[in-house]
Design an enzyme around this catalytic site. Structure first.
Site, short mmCIF file in Angstrom:
data_model
loop_
_atom_site.label_atom_id
_atom_site.label_comp_id
_atom_site.label_asym_id
_atom_site.label_seq_id
_atom_site.Cartn_x
_atom_site.Cartn_y
_atom_site.Cartn_z
N VAL A 1 -0.33 -54.31 4.04
CA VAL A 1 -0.63 -53.32 3.00
C VAL A 1 -0.89 -54.09 1.70
CG1 VAL A 1 0.31 -51.42 1.64
CG2 VAL A 1 0.65 -51.48 4.12
N TRP B 1 53.58 -60.32 11.64
CA TRP B 1 52.92 -59.89 10.41
C TRP B 1 51.50 -60.40 10.49
CZ3 TRP B 1 55.14 -56.83 6.70
CH2 TRP B 1 56.53 -56.75 6.65
N ASP C 1 16.01 -54.96 3.15
CA ASP C 1 16.16 -56.12 2.26
C ASP C 1 15.38 -56.00 0.96
OD1 ASP C 1 17.63 -57.06 4.36
OD2 ASP C 1 16.31 -58.74 4.85
N CYS D 1 18.74 -62.01 11.80
CA CYS D 1 20.05 -62.69 11.76
C CYS D 1 20.23 -63.62 12.95
CB CYS D 1 21.19 -61.69 11.76
SG CYS D 1 20.92 -60.27 10.72
N ASN E 1 19.58 -51.27 8.96
CA ASN E 1 19.62 -50.25 10.00
C ASN E 1 20.24 -48.95 9.49
OD1 ASN E 1 18.83 -50.90 13.00
ND2 ASN E 1 19.50 -52.82 12.09
N ARG F 1 51.21 -58.80 1.10
CA ARG F 1 52.57 -58.90 0.55
C ARG F 1 52.63 -59.87 -0.62
NH1 ARG F 1 56.61 -60.16 5.38
NH2 ARG F 1 57.96 -60.67 3.64
#
Lengths: 457, 457
Positions: A83, A439, A288, A46, A310, A447
């Site tokens: 692999v 608010w 991933d 990232c 993770n 709301r």
């Protein structure tokens, strides 16, 4: 009697699993061998756009733990070793040392598949031209930087406008490139609804990034030496000295597919809640390369994100270590800092909600990050979706400046708890003039959404 | 037939109630008369320290809506008019115009009590000396600024080290005063546990604020002209040209008490969930003069905070307007920016948890606000309390810098939802390097707390 754990893939999920298993079981009872085909392990993918853009000075800053540090903790991490095959029947893997070319076979008692994702490379003429880069691994990032050091031209084309595409466009413009983003959608950031993505487009234009919308790339042209020269759409040709693919990523499950392991709609491995590959008690998968349950839509999704990887690793390592942990799923939270904006989303957007068969109301409000009279109060736009009739929160998208992105966590927790937007209006959120209007913007949206639910019925 | 609504108190709760009732019912069916004894209405009391400190330039910046604006919406707001008596039996109030001295009596069909809170003024010799200021109302703030303009000395003593005390200490040091804070506790910010308050003390000292802990003020000394000269504790005398009382506030319920309305342990009015005064169908109360249900401890508390007052007003106005809304209670969230720190808390601290009969584990972790490699990553300390055995989250305290305070909202929502710390470890919180490490600090704390719950049993 000692067991052997084999881990395929040496980044977040694989090595978090290995580390957690090691914490719980010593080397005398669990041997751990991990294979990584790349040159780097345990790094923050990232962070690559910030390294390319120069915010992060050194590549090694992105590396959380070196191979030597893993080996010091009795994890036999074999770098540059690919692999080639998972032999499920024979409970073994076949691997190749990419330096020497030597092949070997190693049996396992427990297997962790953490092969990650790879950038989508559309099957286009010229896609393999030199100077066309994905940015998924640290090796990818290094190759891109090598190209930038080598070329003289300053024209960059980014194909795709997802998070990585937009972050890379910003990184390149910060490095002095002329940047054109070519993408299929009507607005950048396809994880946002187009009306919210349009706010990002405005900010990108403000930084001098050219955006070409609803454009399909049909060809990438190269010069005689095989170096990229332009990106061609159905209606135009964009000169390019370098091309970055930001179309997204797809699970890297070539080995799993060949081995007959269960894959989902997006090509990711399917696991149970303890991250064991379905139908295989001794094989785990995470990061991933897996699909995860979306708790809002009830469907499997593919989300490539380090924080999930993770967590998967932690769950897998705990299971292998003899403990108990699960990964219950995601609500689809993502945040990004792009072009001086903070952008966040969680839950479902309009398209995904409709696709899931949900009927909903959607409201959008404008507010500020701080009390209006407090210095530095910045505008913030919040869009909220709530289910028709039940009023259950379905999703939130936020675009703003400082203090905007992490507000999405309020909605992420509310989604996890199954709250209605009416319940949310009473949430006791932190209030003080430097941090919020009286608010909070999320409450203002709740709301309005609650009113819309009542009105719609 | 038209009804009359009388509102006693013209700040957040009272005028939010009036405004919402007006939105729902026109002037032809509901007459609204509101009394305010002060010179200002609809202002942000929370903003006063920033105005005194100079971050907010103008007093009027703190005023959300002027008396004229209220009157334009058919709310008959009578400023500088003090209600002297609530005649519950006679369904009327008796009021006095503080300018003319004229008294009047006005009947009501519905009554809203929103008389706010007043600063605690300990019964000390000299407490009424000139230059001793509380800072609860905008009038208070103006009087303090007038004093600061008048005096020549630069020595300020703040009595008490709650939020307001610490914010005022910072405001005064920013104005060039030598500031001493005298308080009873072992650390400032008694809403934090002392170990977390100690982090605030360090920051205060770093700004040059002198802190005197575990000190009880026994006298305030004045000169012959009645002007404050010093603050005296059991063991020392602190010279003072100005004194600010930051001991806290108490509900202003003198009228309600005289009228025999039900008050709680802290002297605040007791209401039902629709904010109606218990036992009185046509009387509502809200804002700083009421006690609210603490959803974590199950007890009533007194919390003076503008965001609650606004919510109360919204609920009250909806009820009076013929709709339905409730205020279910609080979890005790508070955030503050003091001495370059962001400070936040929600739920119960150690003392409150023990007082509620709860057994708990408490853990503290250190993390950072962003990925460690990302520029501007600042340290952050998170303390988390979880109930023994059930693992239910009980409270969170955070001290850090940018990005620390509003993270407490994650815990505020989790508390509301009754989540366990183990459930919290799987929360899908926003992650990207500019906003969080790959494990958000709140998740790191939750993991540690979950481990402590398992270990403690």
């Amino acid at each position: 009697m000692s067991e052997r754990l084999v881990v395929v893939g040496g980044d977040a999920a694989g090595l978090a699993a290995a580390s957690q298993a090691r914490r719980m079981r010593g080397a005398d009872e669990l041997e751990i061998v991990a294979f990584e085909r790349g040159s780097f392990a345990s790094y923050s993918a990232c962070g690559i756009p910030y390294w390319v853009g120069g915010d992060v000075a050194e590549r090694d800053d992105l590396i959380a733990r070196t191979p030597e540090e893993h080996r010091a903790r009795d994890i036999d991490l074999r770098m540059r070793t690919e692999v080639l095959e998972l032999d499920i029947e024979g409970r073994a893997v076949r691997a190749k040392d990419l330096e020497s070319g030597a092949e070997s076979r190693l049996s396992y008692d427990k297997l962790v598949i953490a092969t990650g994702a790879r950038p989508i490379r559309p099957d286009l003429p010229g896609i393999d031209a030199r100077g066309v880069h994905g940015v998924q691994t640290l090796d990818d990032g290094q190759e891109l930087l090598d190209t930038l050091d080598r070329i003289e031209g300053k024209r960059a084309v980014v194909v795709g406008a997802g998070y990585i595409g937009v972050e890379m466009a910003e990184a390149l413009i910060n490095r002095g490139y002329e940047v054109t983003v070519v993408h299929r959608g009507s607005a950048p950031m396809s994880t946002l609804d187009p009306d919210m993505g349009a706010l990002v487009a405005t900010a990108m234009l403000g930084m001098g990034i050219e955006i070409v919308c609803e454009a399909e790339v049909v060809e990438i042209r190269a010069d005689d030496a095989g170096r990229v020269r332009s990106v061609v759409t159905a209606s135009a040709e964009y000169p390019a000295d370098v091309v970055v693919l930001g179309i997204g990523v797809t699970p890297e499950t070539t080995l799993a597919r060949a081995a007959g392991l269960p894959l989902g709609e997006y090509g990711g491995l399917l696991t149970d809640l303890a991250m064991r590959v379905r139908g295989h008690d001794d094989i785990w998968a995470g990061g991933d390369c897996v699909e995860v349950l979306d708790l809002v839509s009830g469907r499997e999704r593919h989300i490539a994100l380090g924080t999930h990887a993770n967590k998967h690793g932690q769950v897998i390592g705990t299971g292998i270590g003899g403990g108990y942990a699960t990964f219950p799923g995601v609500v689809g939270t993502a945040v990004s800092k792009v072009c001086e904006l903070e952008v966040a989303r969680t839950g479902l957007g309009e398209r995904a909600a409709a696709d899931a068969g949900l009927q909903f109301v959607a409201v959008t409000i404008e507010s500020t990050s701080r009390a209006g009279y407090y210095p530095g109060a910045d505008p913030m736009t919040v869009k909220m979706l709530a289910e028709r009739r039940t009023g259950r929160l379905l999703g939130v998208q936020i675009v703003g400046r400082e203090g905007a992105a992490k507000r999405v966590d309020i909605a992420a927790v509310a989604l996890t708890a199954g709250m209605t937007v009416d319940q949310m209006t009473a949430l006791d959120l932190g209030y003080a003039p430097p941090f919020s209007p009286v608010w909070d913007p999320v409450l203002v949206a709740a709301r309005k959404a609650a009113g819309a639910v009542r009105a719609r019925g």
